[in-house]
Scaffold this motif. Structure first.
Motif, PDB file in Angstrom:
ATOM      1  N   CYS A  28       0.750  -1.286   0.066  1.00 49.32           N
ATOM      2  CA  CYS A  28       0.126   0.034  -0.074  1.00 49.32           C
ATOM      3  C   CYS A  28       0.992   1.284   0.074  1.00 49.32           C
ATOM      4  O   CYS A  28       0.287   2.459   0.391  1.00 49.32           O
ATOM      5  CB  CYS A  28      -0.932   0.234   1.272  1.00 49.32           C
ATOM      6  SG  CYS A  28      -0.114   0.043   2.844  1.00 49.32           S
ATOM      7  N   GLU A  61      -3.314   0.283  -7.177  1.00 50.97           N
ATOM      8  CA  GLU A  61      -2.925  -0.649  -6.332  1.00 50.97           C
ATOM      9  C   GLU A  61      -4.416  -1.297  -5.842  1.00 50.97           C
ATOM     10  O   GLU A  61      -5.622  -0.524  -5.639  1.00 50.97           O
ATOM     11  CB  GLU A  61      -2.292  -0.249  -4.797  1.00 50.97           C
ATOM     12  CG  GLU A  61      -0.999  -0.034  -4.811  1.00 50.97           C
ATOM     13  CD  GLU A  61      -0.338   0.784  -3.810  1.00 50.97           C
ATOM     14  OE1 GLU A  61       0.955   0.421  -3.812  1.00 50.97           O
ATOM     15  OE2 GLU A  61      -0.980   1.318  -2.903  1.00 50.97           O
ATOM     16  N   ALA A  84       0.986  -3.172 -10.534  1.00 45.92           N
ATOM     17  CA  ALA A  84       0.115  -1.781 -10.655  1.00 45.92           C
ATOM     18  C   ALA A  84      -0.470  -1.611 -11.900  1.00 45.92           C
ATOM     19  O   ALA A  84      -1.594  -1.098 -11.860  1.00 45.92           O
ATOM     20  CB  ALA A  84       0.962  -0.726 -10.123  1.00 45.92           C
ATOM     21  N   TYR A  99      -4.297  -5.704   1.690  1.00 45.17           N
ATOM     22  CA  TYR A  99      -3.369  -5.483   0.741  1.00 45.17           C
ATOM     23  C   TYR A  99      -2.722  -6.811   0.103  1.00 45.17           C
ATOM     24  O   TYR A  99      -2.814  -7.821   0.669  1.00 45.17           O
ATOM     25  CB  TYR A  99      -2.233  -4.653   0.639  1.00 45.17           C
ATOM     26  CG  TYR A  99      -1.302  -4.543   1.879  1.00 45.17           C
ATOM     27  CD1 TYR A  99      -0.323  -5.802   1.856  1.00 45.17           C
ATOM     28  CD2 TYR A  99      -1.632  -3.848   2.863  1.00 45.17           C
ATOM     29  CE1 TYR A  99       0.145  -5.781   2.980  1.00 45.17           C
ATOM     30  CE2 TYR A  99      -0.599  -4.102   4.114  1.00 45.17           C
ATOM     31  CZ  TYR A  99       0.369  -5.089   3.991  1.00 45.17           C
ATOM     32  OH  TYR A  99       1.192  -5.159   5.096  1.00 45.17           O
TER      33      TYR A  99
END
Length: 216
Positions: free
Chosen positions: A28, A206, A191, A139
């Motif tokens: 993150c 993200e 990404a 995440y």
């Protein structure tokens, strides 16, 4: 989530939790840079559970760089042994409970529950056991296990934020540069894939797993 600013008169309080040094930045780091660009007052606690030796110093210096724009921040790095968190679960749970008594975050970043690494899964479980009323964004960490899932929440990143995330990762984690997965292409390609999934204007994002959202 960031399309409309949260109505937080006292600023935004964020808790970032990672099992190991570099987990938060990988999972993150871009989102944190965007938050610091979006909100005027951001207070952060950055908690790393398993680090030691060179990794401890790397984690602290990296966190300082990522958190440069905060009004207040605290970096906590524990030295539980890497790979053995489930066998140190009681001690780690006590650390989480102590922290919960001192800090009430608005937003928490932590590992996803379906991560195949045992340390990551335990951190996720302890997060949910400790903080029950916060928005939790789980995440993802790319790894050999091939456990990337199907996220349901995205934070779009502009190119400067992504570039800065990767720059800081490569700058601060010299101990990881000999690993075949720790390279710019890994972080940029994930990404890019997540950016495609959410039609990010920059092409990058993200991604996170969100289990529960309460609308009041």
């Amino acid at each position: 989530m960031l399309g409309t600013k949260l109505d937080l008169q006292d600023g935004l309080r964020v808790l970032c939790i990672g099992a190991h040094a570099d987990d938060i930045e990988i999972g993150c780091g871009g989102a944190m840079l965007r938050l610091l660009n979006t909100y005027e007052r951001v207070e952060v606690i950055w908690l790393v559970c398993a680090a030691g030796g060179q990794r401890t110093e790397e984690a602290k210096k990296s966190a300082q760089s990522f958190l440069a724009g905060t009004v207040k921040s605290k970096i906590i790095v524990h030295e539980f042994p890497d790979g053995f968190l489930p066998w140190n679960g009681e001690a780690l749970k006590r650390e989480f409970r102590n922290l919960a008594g001192q800090f009430a975050p608005d937003l928490i970043f932590t590992h996803t529950r379906d991560d195949h690494h045992q340390d990551h899964r335990l951190v996720n479980e302890l997060t949910w056991q400790t903080w029950r009323d916060q928005l939790v964004l789980e995440y993802e960490i790319p790894k050999y296990d091939g456990d990337l899932g199907r996220p349901n929440t995205y934070i779009q990143l502009d190119l400067p934020a992504l570039d800065r995330k990767i720059e800081l990762l490569m700058e601060h984690y010299g101990s990881q540069r000999n690993k075949d997965w720790f390279e710019e292409d890994t972080f940029r390609s994930l990404a890019r894939l997540r950016g495609m999934e959410c039609r990010s204007p920059s092409g990058y994002a993200e991604a996170f797993h969100v289990r529960k959202v309460v609308v009041t």
